[in-house]
Design a protein around this motif. Structure first.
Motif, PDB file in Angstrom:
ATOM      1  N   VAL A 252       0.817  -1.200   0.000  1.00 22.90           N
ATOM      2  CA  VAL A 252       0.000   0.000   0.000  1.00 22.90           C
ATOM      3  C   VAL A 252       0.852   1.252   0.000  1.00 22.90           C
ATOM      4  O   VAL A 252       0.405   2.313  -0.440  1.00 22.90           O
ATOM      5  CB  VAL A 252      -0.970   0.021   1.201  1.00 22.90           C
ATOM      6  N   SER A 253       2.070   1.182   0.463  1.00 27.24           N
ATOM      7  CA  SER A 253       2.904   2.382   0.458  1.00 27.24           C
ATOM      8  C   SER A 253       3.309   2.768  -0.952  1.00 27.24           C
ATOM      9  O   SER A 253       3.651   3.911  -1.222  1.00 27.24           O
ATOM     10  CB  SER A 253       4.168   2.150   1.301  1.00 27.24           C
TER      11      SER A 253
ATOM     12  N   LEU B  93      -6.392   3.101   2.768  1.00 23.36           N
ATOM     13  CA  LEU B  93      -7.055   4.397   2.896  1.00 23.36           C
ATOM     14  C   LEU B  93      -6.059   5.530   3.096  1.00 23.36           C
ATOM     15  O   LEU B  93      -6.326   6.680   2.715  1.00 23.36           O
ATOM     16  CB  LEU B  93      -8.046   4.371   4.073  1.00 23.36           C
ATOM     17  N   ASP B  94      -4.910   5.237   3.696  1.00 22.04           N
ATOM     18  CA  ASP B  94      -3.904   6.279   3.932  1.00 22.04           C
ATOM     19  C   ASP B  94      -3.245   6.742   2.644  1.00 22.04           C
ATOM     20  O   ASP B  94      -2.699   7.843   2.585  1.00 22.04           O
ATOM     21  CB  ASP B  94      -2.818   5.765   4.894  1.00 22.04           C
ATOM     22  N   GLU B  95      -3.279   5.893   1.606  1.00 26.16           N
ATOM     23  CA  GLU B  95      -2.559   6.190   0.374  1.00 26.16           C
ATOM     24  C   GLU B  95      -3.467   6.426  -0.836  1.00 26.16           C
ATOM     25  O   GLU B  95      -3.116   7.159  -1.748  1.00 26.16           O
ATOM     26  CB  GLU B  95      -1.609   5.024   0.038  1.00 26.16           C
ATOM     27  N   ALA B  96      -4.635   5.778  -0.852  1.00 27.17           N
ATOM     28  CA  ALA B  96      -5.438   5.712  -2.070  1.00 27.17           C
ATOM     29  C   ALA B  96      -6.272   6.967  -2.308  1.00 27.17           C
ATOM     30  O   ALA B  96      -6.700   7.649  -1.378  1.00 27.17           O
ATOM     31  CB  ALA B  96      -6.351   4.495  -2.022  1.00 27.17           C
TER      32      ALA B  96
ATOM     33  N   GLU C 146     -18.787  -3.423   5.645  1.00 21.83           N
ATOM     34  CA  GLU C 146     -17.864  -3.351   6.778  1.00 21.83           C
ATOM     35  C   GLU C 146     -16.683  -2.430   6.458  1.00 21.83           C
ATOM     36  O   GLU C 146     -16.260  -1.629   7.282  1.00 21.83           O
ATOM     37  CB  GLU C 146     -17.358  -4.757   7.124  1.00 21.83           C
ATOM     38  N   ARG C 147     -16.138  -2.558   5.259  1.00 18.83           N
ATOM     39  CA  ARG C 147     -15.016  -1.698   4.878  1.00 18.83           C
ATOM     40  C   ARG C 147     -15.489  -0.258   4.659  1.00 18.83           C
ATOM     41  O   ARG C 147     -14.745   0.690   4.909  1.00 18.83           O
ATOM     42  CB  ARG C 147     -14.358  -2.226   3.602  1.00 18.83           C
ATOM     43  N   TRP C 148     -16.711  -0.109   4.172  1.00 16.61           N
ATOM     44  CA  TRP C 148     -17.275   1.224   3.962  1.00 16.61           C
ATOM     45  C   TRP C 148     -17.285   2.014   5.264  1.00 16.61           C
ATOM     46  O   TRP C 148     -17.028   3.219   5.280  1.00 16.61           O
ATOM     47  CB  TRP C 148     -18.691   1.103   3.402  1.00 16.61           C
ATOM     48  N   GLN C 149     -17.539   1.358   6.354  1.00 17.41           N
ATOM     49  CA  GLN C 149     -17.592   2.036   7.642  1.00 17.41           C
ATOM     50  C   GLN C 149     -16.220   2.540   8.093  1.00 17.41           C
ATOM     51  O   GLN C 149     -16.130   3.348   9.008  1.00 17.41           O
ATOM     52  CB  GLN C 149     -18.177   1.088   8.697  1.00 17.41           C
ATOM     53  N   GLN C 150     -15.149   2.068   7.439  1.00 21.53           N
ATOM     54  CA  GLN C 150     -13.812   2.549   7.745  1.00 21.53           C
ATOM     55  C   GLN C 150     -13.485   3.847   7.010  1.00 21.53           C
ATOM     56  O   GLN C 150     -12.527   4.529   7.361  1.00 21.53           O
ATOM     57  CB  GLN C 150     -12.762   1.487   7.379  1.00 21.53           C
ATOM     58  N   VAL C 151     -14.252   4.169   5.972  1.00 30.10           N
ATOM     59  CA  VAL C 151     -13.989   5.380   5.189  1.00 30.10           C
ATOM     60  C   VAL C 151     -14.354   6.611   6.011  1.00 30.10           C
ATOM     61  O   VAL C 151     -15.423   6.655   6.635  1.00 30.10           O
ATOM     62  CB  VAL C 151     -14.804   5.366   3.867  1.00 30.10           C
ATOM     63  N   GLU C 152     -13.475   7.605   6.018  1.00 25.06           N
ATOM     64  CA  GLU C 152     -13.741   8.827   6.768  1.00 25.06           C
ATOM     65  C   GLU C 152     -15.016   9.491   6.259  1.00 25.06           C
ATOM     66  O   GLU C 152     -15.263   9.542   5.059  1.00 25.06           O
ATOM     67  CB  GLU C 152     -12.569   9.797   6.650  1.00 25.06           C
ATOM     68  N   PHE C 153     -15.807  10.021   7.180  1.00 26.03           N
ATOM     69  CA  PHE C 153     -17.110  10.560   6.805  1.00 26.03           C
ATOM     70  C   PHE C 153     -16.983  11.690   5.783  1.00 26.03           C
ATOM     71  O   PHE C 153     -17.807  11.819   4.881  1.00 26.03           O
ATOM     72  CB  PHE C 153     -17.852  11.066   8.046  1.00 26.03           C
ATOM     73  N   GLY C 154     -15.942  12.492   5.923  1.00 26.34           N
ATOM     74  CA  GLY C 154     -15.779  13.618   5.004  1.00 26.34           C
ATOM     75  C   GLY C 154     -15.493  13.202   3.568  1.00 26.34           C
ATOM     76  O   GLY C 154     -15.668  14.014   2.650  1.00 26.34           O
TER      77      GLY C 154
END
Length: 460
Positions: free
Chosen positions: A12-13, A43-46, A65-73
């Motif tokens: 991911v880096s 999410l930190d890179e994409a 489940e993964r969607w809930q990890q996405v920042e709300f903004g």
């Protein structure tokens, strides 16, 4: 498959350089907490577009489940970049209050794009979260149909009054950075489009000069009711990276960029590709089984009707089939060769029609050319297949029958491949959607009738 921490961090880096397919493979092979950890680092890179693709690659439960990890903004942006069906599946699973908070982040332009596939109840909820001015903007864009460029114009653009100076234009270009922004559009007091000024011209002249002295009227303005593909073609041939879009009164309402044009063309051809199987480009890779089955059942039903027609043709010659078993063995060859020859002509025609290269003026020449190709190939393969069949069954008559059937069917297939899409276009039907079905029916019926009819003459 377990994912090691070092491997995850490495992949991911370097996400920008990594093949997306490898990232999808890594994410989908991980499960539970391991998948959550992989997705967190992604999410930190994409970019939002990558996140959207990755979410679409997951089954429904894992996707949410993964969607809930996405920042709300970032959620509104990610959903805007997803296909309509997977976007709707996520919205239906979200709590009502979260949906309303999400809708509050949408711009009128976003909602226009979403509303093409949102139920009216969701569109009304989104409008309820907007202010009066935003609702008015939505109604302004919504007056155009889904096939008109006015509905999807980019409303972020550089606009100044015709009375402005070069100094004002220079400040605009320095302060505002927009995608595909090379021009500054000039309007009068009624917001009617007058012309544009090039970026490079603005910085070549003294600040106190009036912008009107630099204005060019060469840039073509596109009418808001222009079809999407026509608008995309206009900017492609203009050698510009953006063109203004105006309404019936000449008022500037937005612009179309080269990036938007490329997206429109890509979506159009993707839509045509999916339409050949009776599907939609917005369909979800992991659509619910019942929903997916229902959508495809209609197409299967249509194909069943055409199959019955071909079977009925075969049934007319049951007497000869019962006496010459070799005919039943060879029948698929006749249908297959005609189907392939016809699909080649059909594909060529659909491409030509999409590019505006086919008209009544050149239709006869095109038909003559395709018929000639069909006859030449028909003769070649008729000789080959006839010789093989005659040797296989040790009977010259069977070789003659299939050779004649192949020649006739390939010639008819080439003719139909040109004529069918033109007839469908005259009937305002999508040739990509129904052309292949009609063509297959024609080649099957003609092929079987010719093959079995000639066999009946020679054997009975």
């Amino acid at each position: 498959m377990p994912v090691t921490e070092d491997k995850t961090e490495y992949d991911v880096s370097s996400l920008a350089q990594t093949d997306l397919g490898l990232v999808v493979q890594q994410l989908t092979q991980a499960e539970g907490d391991a998948q959550a950890e992989v997705f967190s680092e992604i999410l930190d890179e994409a970019e939002p577009g990558t996140i959207a693709i990755l979410l679409e690659s997951l089954p429904l439960d894992a996707r949410y489940e993964r969607w809930q990890q996405v920042e709300f903004g970032e959620r509104a942006t990610v959903l805007s970049l997803m296909r309509a069906a997977p976007r709707m599946e996520i919205l239906k699973r979200m709590p009502s209050e979260e949906v309303d908070l999400l809708f509050a982040q949408l711009s009128p332009e976003d909602l226009i794009d979403w509303s093409d596939s949102l139920p009216d109840s969701f569109t009304d909820r989104a409008l309820a979260q907007m202010g009066e001015r935003q609702r008015q903007r939505f109604e302004l864009y919504n007056q155009y149909s889904e096939n008109e460029i006015g509905r999807y114009t980019d409303h972020q653009m550089l606009v100044l009054s015709v009375k402005a100076s070069v100094a004002q234009a220079q400040r605009f270009f320095r302060r505002i950075d927009l995608d595909c922004s090379d021009n500054l559009f000039l309007v009068d007091d009624q917001d009617k489009y007058l012309g544009c000024v090039r970026r490079y011209e603005v910085f070549k002249h003294a600040p106190e000069e009036p912008l009107t002295s630099l204005m060019t009227e060469e840039t073509r303005a596109i009418a808001a009711d222009t079809s999407l593909l026509d608008a995309a073609e206009a900017i492609e041939h203009s050698r510009e990276i953006e063109l203004p879009v105006v309404d019936d009164e000449g008022e500037l309402i937005g612009r179309i960029t080269l990036r938007t044009a490329m997206d429109l063309v890509r979506e159009h051809y993707e839509s045509q590709l999916m339409a050949t199987a009776g599907m939609d480009e917005s369909d979800d890779l992991f659509a619910p089984i019942i929903k997916g089955a229902r959508r495809r059942a209609i197409w299967l039903g249509i194909n069943l009707l055409t199959a019955f027609l071909a079977s009925a043709t075969i049934g007319l010659f049951a007497h000869v089939l019962s006496q010459v078993v070799a005919l039943a063995i060879l029948m698929p060859i006749v249908a297959s060769m005609g189907g392939i020859a016809g699909s080649q002509s059909l594909t060529l025609m659909i491409r030509g029609m999409a590019l505006g290269q086919v008209s009544a003026g050149n239709l006869f020449s095109l038909m003559k050319n395709e018929l000639g190709i069909g006859i030449v190939n028909g003769l070649l393969w008729a000789l080959v297949i006839g010789a093989i069949s005659g040797w296989w069954f040790a009977e010259a008559k069977i070789g003659m029958v299939i050779a004649c059937a192949i020649l006739i069917n390939m010639a008819v297939a080439a003719f139909a491949g040109v004529l069918v899409p033109m007839i469908l276009q005259r009937m305002n039907q999508d040739a990509a959607l129904s052309g292949s079905v009609i063509l297959t029916t024609v080649t099957d019926v003609v092929g079987f009738f010719t093959f079995l009819g000639l066999a009946s003459i020679l054997y009975l």
